[in-house]
Design a protein around this motif. Sequence first.
Motif, mmCIF file in Angstrom:
data_model
loop_
_atom_site.group_PDB
_atom_site.id
_atom_site.type_symbol
_atom_site.label_atom_id
_atom_site.label_comp_id
_atom_site.label_asym_id
_atom_site.label_seq_id
_atom_site.Cartn_x
_atom_site.Cartn_y
_atom_site.Cartn_z
ATOM 1 N N UNK A 145 -9.612 20.540 11.011
ATOM 2 C CA UNK A 145 -9.522 19.536 10.115
ATOM 3 C C UNK A 145 -10.876 18.895 9.907
ATOM 4 N N UNK A 146 -11.139 18.443 8.564
ATOM 5 C CA UNK A 146 -12.224 17.927 8.099
ATOM 6 C C UNK A 146 -12.296 16.412 8.258
ATOM 7 N N UNK A 147 -13.222 15.640 8.423
ATOM 8 C CA UNK A 147 -13.162 14.222 8.502
ATOM 9 C C UNK A 147 -14.512 13.667 8.139
ATOM 10 N N UNK A 148 -14.638 12.497 7.711
ATOM 11 C CA UNK A 148 -15.820 12.203 6.987
ATOM 12 C C UNK A 148 -15.713 10.508 6.893
ATOM 13 N N UNK A 149 -16.865 10.037 6.633
ATOM 14 C CA UNK A 149 -16.903 8.378 6.356
ATOM 15 C C UNK A 149 -16.983 8.534 4.625
ATOM 16 N N UNK A 150 -16.999 9.385 4.192
ATOM 17 C CA UNK A 150 -17.371 9.407 2.813
ATOM 18 C C UNK A 150 -15.959 9.717 1.981
ATOM 19 N N UNK A 151 -15.434 8.866 1.364
ATOM 20 C CA UNK A 151 -14.009 9.090 0.651
ATOM 21 C C UNK A 151 -14.148 10.254 -0.449
ATOM 22 N N UNK A 152 -15.362 10.275 -0.996
ATOM 23 C CA UNK A 152 -15.755 11.453 -1.961
ATOM 24 C C UNK A 152 -15.545 12.647 -1.465
ATOM 25 N N UNK A 204 0.970 -1.070 0.136
ATOM 26 C CA UNK A 204 -0.217 0.055 0.057
ATOM 27 C C UNK A 204 0.902 1.421 -0.010
ATOM 28 N N UNK A 205 0.613 2.196 -0.835
ATOM 29 C CA UNK A 205 1.408 3.391 -1.133
ATOM 30 C C UNK A 205 1.171 3.948 0.486
ATOM 31 N N UNK A 206 2.197 4.831 0.745
ATOM 32 C CA UNK A 206 2.253 5.502 2.098
ATOM 33 C C UNK A 206 1.437 6.803 1.826
ATOM 34 N N UNK A 207 0.445 7.030 2.865
ATOM 35 C CA UNK A 207 -0.030 8.441 2.852
ATOM 36 C C UNK A 207 0.882 9.270 2.803
ATOM 37 N N UNK A 208 0.320 10.980 2.760
ATOM 38 C CA UNK A 208 1.323 11.849 2.731
ATOM 39 C C UNK A 208 1.964 12.126 4.052
ATOM 40 N N UNK A 209 3.132 13.027 4.012
ATOM 41 C CA UNK A 209 3.803 12.925 5.180
ATOM 42 C C UNK A 209 3.710 14.269 5.883
ATOM 43 N N UNK A 253 -10.877 -2.522 0.252
ATOM 44 C CA UNK A 253 -11.672 -1.202 -0.307
ATOM 45 C C UNK A 253 -10.984 -0.044 0.609
ATOM 46 N N UNK A 254 -11.001 -0.419 1.834
ATOM 47 C CA UNK A 254 -10.445 0.661 2.548
ATOM 48 C C UNK A 254 -9.093 1.004 2.496
ATOM 49 N N UNK A 255 -8.190 0.139 2.165
ATOM 50 C CA UNK A 255 -6.935 0.554 1.898
ATOM 51 C C UNK A 255 -6.890 0.950 0.574
ATOM 52 N N UNK A 256 -7.569 0.983 -0.548
ATOM 53 C CA UNK A 256 -7.846 1.598 -1.504
ATOM 54 C C UNK A 256 -8.311 3.289 -1.516
ATOM 55 N N UNK A 257 -9.260 3.091 -0.411
ATOM 56 C CA UNK A 257 -9.556 4.637 0.056
ATOM 57 C C UNK A 257 -8.486 5.505 0.575
ATOM 58 N N UNK A 258 -7.768 4.884 1.524
ATOM 59 C CA UNK A 258 -6.808 5.535 2.035
ATOM 60 C C UNK A 258 -5.480 5.806 0.894
ATOM 61 N N UNK A 259 -5.485 4.718 0.071
ATOM 62 C CA UNK A 259 -4.381 4.996 -0.955
ATOM 63 C C UNK A 259 -4.869 6.503 -1.758
ATOM 64 N N UNK A 260 -6.365 6.451 -2.259
ATOM 65 C CA UNK A 260 -6.708 7.557 -3.067
ATOM 66 C C UNK A 260 -7.004 8.839 -2.467
ATOM 67 N N UNK A 261 -7.303 9.000 -1.264
ATOM 68 C CA UNK A 261 -7.743 10.096 -0.500
ATOM 69 C C UNK A 261 -6.451 10.540 0.186
ATOM 70 N N UNK A 262 -5.383 9.807 0.532
ATOM 71 C CA UNK A 262 -4.213 10.211 1.249
ATOM 72 C C UNK A 262 -4.653 10.997 2.608
ATOM 73 N N UNK A 263 -5.454 10.291 3.516
ATOM 74 C CA UNK A 263 -5.964 11.141 4.640
ATOM 75 C C UNK A 263 -4.594 11.563 5.577
#
Length: 253
Positions: free
Chosen positions: A144-151, A1-6, A182-192
């Motif tokens: 900070x913003x947070x959400x259940x919704x990856x969109x 899994x690609x690392x999120x932003x640092x 799918x959760x790992x993909x959401x993290x990769x895509x949105x880079x929380x």
Amino acid sequence: MTKPSQREFPWLKTPRIAHRGLFTPGSEREENTLAAIEAAVSSGYGIEIDVRITADDLIVVFHDETLDRMTDTTGHVGRFGLQLLRKHNVGASGKPMPTLPEALDVIDGKVPLFIEIKSSPTIDVQKTCAGVRHCFEGYRGPVAIMSFDPRILAWFKKYMPSYPRGWVIGREALLSIKDRMLSKFAIWRTKPDFLACDINLLPNSLTSSWTSRGHPLLTWTVRTEEHEEIARMYADGMIFEPPAVVNTTHKET
């Protein structure tokens, strides 16, 4: 899994964050009211609030999709304009639901603020996120913003990348191997920049992998001493409700 932003936001590890403000049901300090927010600020806690969009595209501080539980009327929040919503008080508070700019005025940068943007399958992501963005203009406190919704996270990643964003993890995100992928993909895509996980799901492999790399993890909703112990073991910060953390309900002043 690609690392999120640092990116670095040390305050994301705020240890104690009042869920919907420091509220007491059946009082003037109902959840997500200005009085509850003021109580959290005066106690020095970080604050988590929920926001929704109205029919006239304004952003209000309110958790539920409908008005049924917390007001004397019924219907979906998003089908009312602000002036109609203002005619109905929140619980026993004696006050209508506040707008996000009103909440920001009360907090005034004194404590970290975590804003959960509520969603639904039919939400207009562009209008909702742009509305929240407009409220931030001129605000200089930690937010900070947070959400259940990856969109929603994807929108902020594209249009407001300077603001930290967090993905909220509930039971449905970890139900099966497919859900975990799918959760790992959401993290990769949105880079929380942080995750906020249901206390009842800790520990788990997803959040353990996340924290092993030094990324911030919050947990919700901490309500008991047992929850507090789990939160201290596995998370950086706890989104709590009394009597957890404060041990006694906040005294009226």
